[in-house]
Write a protein that holds these residues in place. Structure first.
Motif, PDB file in Angstrom:
ATOM      1  N   LYS A 139       0.817  -1.218   0.000  1.00 45.06           N
ATOM      2  CA  LYS A 139       0.000   0.000   0.000  1.00 45.06           C
ATOM      3  C   LYS A 139       0.849   1.267   0.000  1.00 45.06           C
ATOM      4  CE  LYS A 139      -3.657  -2.267   2.579  1.00 45.06           C
ATOM      5  NZ  LYS A 139      -4.346  -2.327   3.853  1.00 45.06           N
ATOM      6  N   ARG A 140       2.123   1.144   0.195  1.00 44.92           N
ATOM      7  CA  ARG A 140       2.996   2.321   0.284  1.00 44.92           C
ATOM      8  C   ARG A 140       3.367   2.848  -1.092  1.00 44.92           C
ATOM      9  NH1 ARG A 140       6.609   1.689   5.608  1.00 44.92           N
ATOM     10  NH2 ARG A 140       4.917   0.944   6.902  1.00 44.92           N
ATOM     11  N   ASP A 141       3.796   4.110  -1.093  1.00 41.40           N
ATOM     12  CA  ASP A 141       4.189   4.749  -2.349  1.00 41.40           C
ATOM     13  C   ASP A 141       5.629   4.451  -2.739  1.00 41.40           C
ATOM     14  OD1 ASP A 141       1.703   5.908  -2.738  1.00 41.40           O
ATOM     15  OD2 ASP A 141       2.232   7.696  -1.596  1.00 41.40           O
ATOM     16  N   GLU A 142       6.442   4.062  -1.779  1.00 42.34           N
ATOM     17  CA  GLU A 142       7.862   3.833  -2.039  1.00 42.34           C
ATOM     18  C   GLU A 142       8.018   2.585  -2.914  1.00 42.34           C
ATOM     19  OE1 GLU A 142      11.589   2.934  -2.261  1.00 42.34           O
ATOM     20  OE2 GLU A 142      10.729   1.696  -0.697  1.00 42.34           O
ATOM     21  N   THR A 143       8.552   2.771  -4.108  1.00 42.03           N
ATOM     22  CA  THR A 143       8.563   1.737  -5.137  1.00 42.03           C
ATOM     23  C   THR A 143       9.372   0.495  -4.763  1.00 42.03           C
ATOM     24  OG1 THR A 143       8.375   3.501  -6.748  1.00 42.03           O
ATOM     25  CG2 THR A 143       8.929   1.360  -7.596  1.00 42.03           C
TER      26      THR A 143
ATOM     27  N   SER B  23      10.278  -0.728  -1.840  1.00 46.96           N
ATOM     28  CA  SER B  23       9.620  -1.465  -0.761  1.00 46.96           C
ATOM     29  C   SER B  23       8.427  -2.239  -1.299  1.00 46.96           C
ATOM     30  CB  SER B  23       9.185  -0.494   0.334  1.00 46.96           C
ATOM     31  OG  SER B  23       8.536  -1.166   1.363  1.00 46.96           O
ATOM     32  N   LYS B  24       7.671  -1.610  -2.171  1.00 47.84           N
ATOM     33  CA  LYS B  24       6.493  -2.245  -2.764  1.00 47.84           C
ATOM     34  C   LYS B  24       6.900  -3.452  -3.610  1.00 47.84           C
ATOM     35  CE  LYS B  24       3.048   0.258  -4.142  1.00 47.84           C
ATOM     36  NZ  LYS B  24       2.068   1.078  -4.846  1.00 47.84           N
ATOM     37  N   GLN B  25       7.970  -3.327  -4.389  1.00 48.48           N
ATOM     38  CA  GLN B  25       8.395  -4.438  -5.240  1.00 48.48           C
ATOM     39  C   GLN B  25       8.912  -5.618  -4.415  1.00 48.48           C
ATOM     40  OE1 GLN B  25       7.576  -4.552  -8.400  1.00 48.48           O
ATOM     41  NE2 GLN B  25       6.702  -2.529  -8.063  1.00 48.48           N
ATOM     42  N   TRP B  26       9.622  -5.334  -3.326  1.00 45.76           N
ATOM     43  CA  TRP B  26      10.052  -6.419  -2.439  1.00 45.76           C
ATOM     44  C   TRP B  26       8.853  -7.071  -1.766  1.00 45.76           C
ATOM     45  CZ3 TRP B  26      14.118  -9.204  -2.734  1.00 45.76           C
ATOM     46  CH2 TRP B  26      15.305  -8.677  -3.196  1.00 45.76           C
ATOM     47  N   ALA B  27       7.830  -6.280  -1.490  1.00 44.30           N
ATOM     48  CA  ALA B  27       6.607  -6.835  -0.904  1.00 44.30           C
ATOM     49  C   ALA B  27       5.936  -7.796  -1.892  1.00 44.30           C
ATOM     50  CB  ALA B  27       5.651  -5.720  -0.503  1.00 44.30           C
ATOM     51  N   TYR B  28       5.951  -7.456  -3.179  1.00 44.28           N
ATOM     52  CA  TYR B  28       5.404  -8.372  -4.184  1.00 44.28           C
ATOM     53  C   TYR B  28       6.174  -9.690  -4.192  1.00 44.28           C
ATOM     54  CZ  TYR B  28       2.014  -5.318  -6.467  1.00 44.28           C
ATOM     55  OH  TYR B  28       0.929  -4.545  -6.738  1.00 44.28           O
ATOM     56  N   VAL B  29       7.504  -9.613  -4.092  1.00 46.06           N
ATOM     57  CA  VAL B  29       8.307 -10.839  -4.033  1.00 46.06           C
ATOM     58  C   VAL B  29       7.882 -11.668  -2.811  1.00 46.06           C
ATOM     59  CG1 VAL B  29      10.645 -11.769  -3.734  1.00 46.06           C
ATOM     60  CG2 VAL B  29      10.252  -9.856  -5.308  1.00 46.06           C
ATOM     61  N   ASN B  30       7.720 -10.995  -1.686  1.00 45.84           N
ATOM     62  CA  ASN B  30       7.314 -11.656  -0.442  1.00 45.84           C
ATOM     63  C   ASN B  30       5.938 -12.306  -0.591  1.00 45.84           C
ATOM     64  OD1 ASN B  30       7.072 -12.435   2.225  1.00 45.84           O
ATOM     65  ND2 ASN B  30       6.946 -10.373   3.031  1.00 45.84           N
ATOM     66  N   VAL B  31       4.977 -11.575  -1.130  1.00 47.64           N
ATOM     67  CA  VAL B  31       3.621 -12.105  -1.314  1.00 47.64           C
ATOM     68  C   VAL B  31       3.639 -13.293  -2.277  1.00 47.64           C
ATOM     69  CG1 VAL B  31       1.330 -11.574  -2.274  1.00 47.64           C
ATOM     70  CG2 VAL B  31       2.425  -9.978  -0.699  1.00 47.64           C
ATOM     71  N   CYS B  32       4.430 -13.208  -3.318  1.00 53.87           N
ATOM     72  CA  CYS B  32       4.507 -14.318  -4.273  1.00 53.87           C
ATOM     73  C   CYS B  32       5.110 -15.560  -3.621  1.00 53.87           C
ATOM     74  CB  CYS B  32       5.294 -13.902  -5.506  1.00 53.87           C
ATOM     75  SG  CYS B  32       4.390 -12.711  -6.526  1.00 53.87           S
ATOM     76  N   ARG B  33       6.104 -15.387  -2.767  1.00 54.62           N
ATOM     77  CA  ARG B  33       6.654 -16.528  -2.019  1.00 54.62           C
ATOM     78  C   ARG B  33       5.575 -17.126  -1.112  1.00 54.62           C
ATOM     79  NH1 ARG B  33      10.960 -18.703  -4.175  1.00 54.62           N
ATOM     80  NH2 ARG B  33      12.669 -17.260  -4.425  1.00 54.62           N
TER      81      ARG B  33
ATOM     82  N   ARG C 194       0.701  -5.191 -14.567  1.00 50.97           N
ATOM     83  CA  ARG C 194       0.406  -3.780 -14.877  1.00 50.97           C
ATOM     84  C   ARG C 194       1.464  -2.816 -14.345  1.00 50.97           C
ATOM     85  NH1 ARG C 194      -6.025  -3.458 -13.523  1.00 50.97           N
ATOM     86  NH2 ARG C 194      -6.712  -4.514 -15.400  1.00 50.97           N
ATOM     87  N   ALA C 195       2.178  -3.210 -13.335  1.00 47.81           N
ATOM     88  CA  ALA C 195       3.080  -2.287 -12.618  1.00 47.81           C
ATOM     89  C   ALA C 195       4.461  -2.243 -13.243  1.00 47.81           C
ATOM     90  CB  ALA C 195       3.175  -2.694 -11.147  1.00 47.81           C
ATOM     91  N   PHE C 196       4.554  -1.744 -14.442  1.00 47.31           N
ATOM     92  CA  PHE C 196       5.861  -1.687 -15.087  1.00 47.31           C
ATOM     93  C   PHE C 196       6.626  -0.450 -14.626  1.00 47.31           C
ATOM     94  CE2 PHE C 196       8.760  -0.385 -18.436  1.00 47.31           C
ATOM     95  CZ  PHE C 196       9.564  -1.509 -18.482  1.00 47.31           C
ATOM     96  N   GLN C 197       7.715  -0.673 -13.929  1.00 44.54           N
ATOM     97  CA  GLN C 197       8.628   0.378 -13.498  1.00 44.54           C
ATOM     98  C   GLN C 197      10.008  -0.038 -13.992  1.00 44.54           C
ATOM     99  OE1 GLN C 197       7.872   3.146 -11.700  1.00 44.54           O
ATOM    100  NE2 GLN C 197       5.716   2.600 -11.620  1.00 44.54           N
ATOM    101  N   PRO C 198      10.563   0.644 -14.987  1.00 40.83           N
ATOM    102  CA  PRO C 198      11.844   0.198 -15.548  1.00 40.83           C
ATOM    103  C   PRO C 198      12.935  -0.040 -14.500  1.00 40.83           C
ATOM    104  CG  PRO C 198      10.964   1.996 -16.843  1.00 40.83           C
ATOM    105  CD  PRO C 198      10.065   1.836 -15.642  1.00 40.83           C
ATOM    106  N   GLU C 199      13.013   0.827 -13.504  1.00 38.07           N
ATOM    107  CA  GLU C 199      14.057   0.677 -12.484  1.00 38.07           C
ATOM    108  C   GLU C 199      13.800  -0.503 -11.546  1.00 38.07           C
ATOM    109  OE1 GLU C 199      10.959   3.388 -10.743  1.00 38.07           O
ATOM    110  OE2 GLU C 199      11.958   3.241 -12.681  1.00 38.07           O
ATOM    111  N   GLN C 200      12.581  -1.016 -11.535  1.00 37.68           N
ATOM    112  CA  GLN C 200      12.230  -2.137 -10.661  1.00 37.68           C
ATOM    113  C   GLN C 200      12.013  -3.441 -11.431  1.00 37.68           C
ATOM    114  OE1 GLN C 200      12.451  -1.899  -7.431  1.00 37.68           O
ATOM    115  NE2 GLN C 200      12.944   0.250  -7.635  1.00 37.68           N
ATOM    116  N   ARG C 201      12.371  -3.442 -12.687  1.00 35.70           N
ATOM    117  CA  ARG C 201      12.111  -4.610 -13.527  1.00 35.70           C
ATOM    118  C   ARG C 201      12.681  -5.923 -12.971  1.00 35.70           C
ATOM    119  NH1 ARG C 201      13.214  -5.659 -19.775  1.00 35.70           N
ATOM    120  NH2 ARG C 201      11.546  -7.164 -20.032  1.00 35.70           N
ATOM    121  N   PRO C 202      13.900  -5.944 -12.436  1.00 33.98           N
ATOM    122  CA  PRO C 202      14.411  -7.219 -11.893  1.00 33.98           C
ATOM    123  C   PRO C 202      13.546  -7.785 -10.756  1.00 33.98           C
ATOM    124  CG  PRO C 202      16.218  -5.673 -12.194  1.00 33.98           C
ATOM    125  CD  PRO C 202      14.938  -4.908 -12.423  1.00 33.98           C
TER     126      PRO C 202
END
Length: 82
Positions: free
Chosen positions: A15-19, A21-31, A52-60
């Motif tokens: 739910k946070r705006d910080e990109t 942190s949010k991307q690591w949270a997605y990794v966590n949720v997927c695990r 939908r959440a394409f962020q070039p800097e967060q692609r990995p």
């Protein structure tokens, strides 16, 4: 339970705006989804949000999350939903 705490922690980060942190949270949720049953609606919501959440800097991190979640879809969703 530890599962409930883990998913609450990750969901709060989503739910946070910080990109990053949010991307690591997605990794966590997927695990989490890979390891434990979750409601089908939540699994699909996470999957669609990642697509939908394409962020070039967060692609990995997005790729890492999708690489975890995609193989888990057939065992976590009924056949008509994946």
């Amino acid at each position: 339970s530890h599962r409930k705490e883990l998913i609450k922690f990750a969901w709060d980060r989503l739910k946070r705006d910080e990109t990053t942190s949010k991307q690591w949270a997605y990794v966590n949720v997927c695990r989490f989804i890979e390891a434990y049953d979750a409601p089908h609606k939540i699994i699909l919501q996470v999957y669609v949000a990642l697509l939908r959440a394409f962020q070039p800097e967060q692609r990995p991190l997005q790729k890492q999350a999708l690489d975890i979640l995609t193989p888990a879809l057939p065992k976590r969703l009924p056949p008509q939903e994946h």
